[in-house]
Design an enzyme around this catalytic site. Structure first.
Site, PDB file in Angstrom:
ATOM      1  NE  ARG A  64      -2.533  -1.675   3.417  1.00  0.00           N
ATOM      2  CZ  ARG A  64      -2.537  -2.926   3.702  1.00  0.00           C
ATOM      3  NH1 ARG A  64      -3.352  -3.687   2.891  1.00  0.00           N
ATOM      4  NH2 ARG A  64      -1.946  -3.177   4.770  1.00  0.00           N
ATOM      5  CD  GLU A 101       1.360 -10.584  17.330  1.00  0.00           C
ATOM      6  OE1 GLU A 101       0.600 -10.941  18.323  1.00  0.00           O
ATOM      7  OE2 GLU A 101       0.852  -9.962  16.479  1.00  0.00           O
TER       8      GLU A 101
END
Length: 181
Positions: A64, A101
């Protein structure tokens, strides 16, 4: 008109995506409405037209960051450099791996994308943990460029990314803050 609130009002929140408990901040409505898209792009362009903040090149993070970064570069009359996920660039690259993560990811940049002394504006859509932007900045610096500022539409400060980036010495500019939401 308060640009930040106007943009925030046009960001869709999708609860429990991609996992339960996550409030996903979807920027696609900002891109779909031509008026909102212009306000978004103009907010960045007007900032970086200022001589002291003017970059020599704009780099965007996959994917993006490509949307925002390429339009901002075009409007500023500058070149655009894509920083891609590993394995997507056809020419000689440098790479940087960063932690997620659950696991890690790698981004790449063509070795001739920037040159020593370039002042780079590094753009992405959102700052979460800051890992992608940090990796992008390290890539650009490996090639001798200076990342004069990192920029994003959205900051999610509770995830620690903006604090981490600022602590590393990277100036950061964001348009919308979702603290405590």
């Amino acid at each position: 008109m308060d640009t930040s609130n106007y943009l925030k009002d046009n960001i869709r929140t999708v609860p429990d995506w991609p996992a339960p408990g996550v409030q996903f901040r979807d920027i696609t409505p900002l891109l779909q409405d031509p008026r909102v898209f212009r306000v978004l792009i103009d907010a960045f362009v007007h900032r970086y037209m200022t001589p002291e903040l003017r970059p020599t090149v704009v780099a965007g993070l996959d994917a993006r960051g490509f949307i925002i970064g390429s339009v901002v570069a075009y409007e500023l009359g500058l070149g655009f450099v894509p920083i891609r996920k590993k394995g997507k660039l056809p020419f000689t690259t440098v790479e940087e791996t960063y932690e997620l993560e659950y696991g890690s990811a790698t981004v790449e940049l063509h070795t001739d994308a920037v040159k020593a002394g370039d002042r780079v504006l590094l753009i992405d859509d959102l700052i979460a943990t800051g890992g992608t932007m940090m990796a992008g900045a390290r890539l650009l610096e490996k090639l001798g460029a200076t990342v004069m500022e990192g920029a994003a539409i959205v900051d999610l400060p509770e995830l620690g990314g903006s604090a981490r980036l600022k602590a590393s010495g990277l100036p950061l500019f964001t348009l919308v803050n979702f603290a405590g939401h």
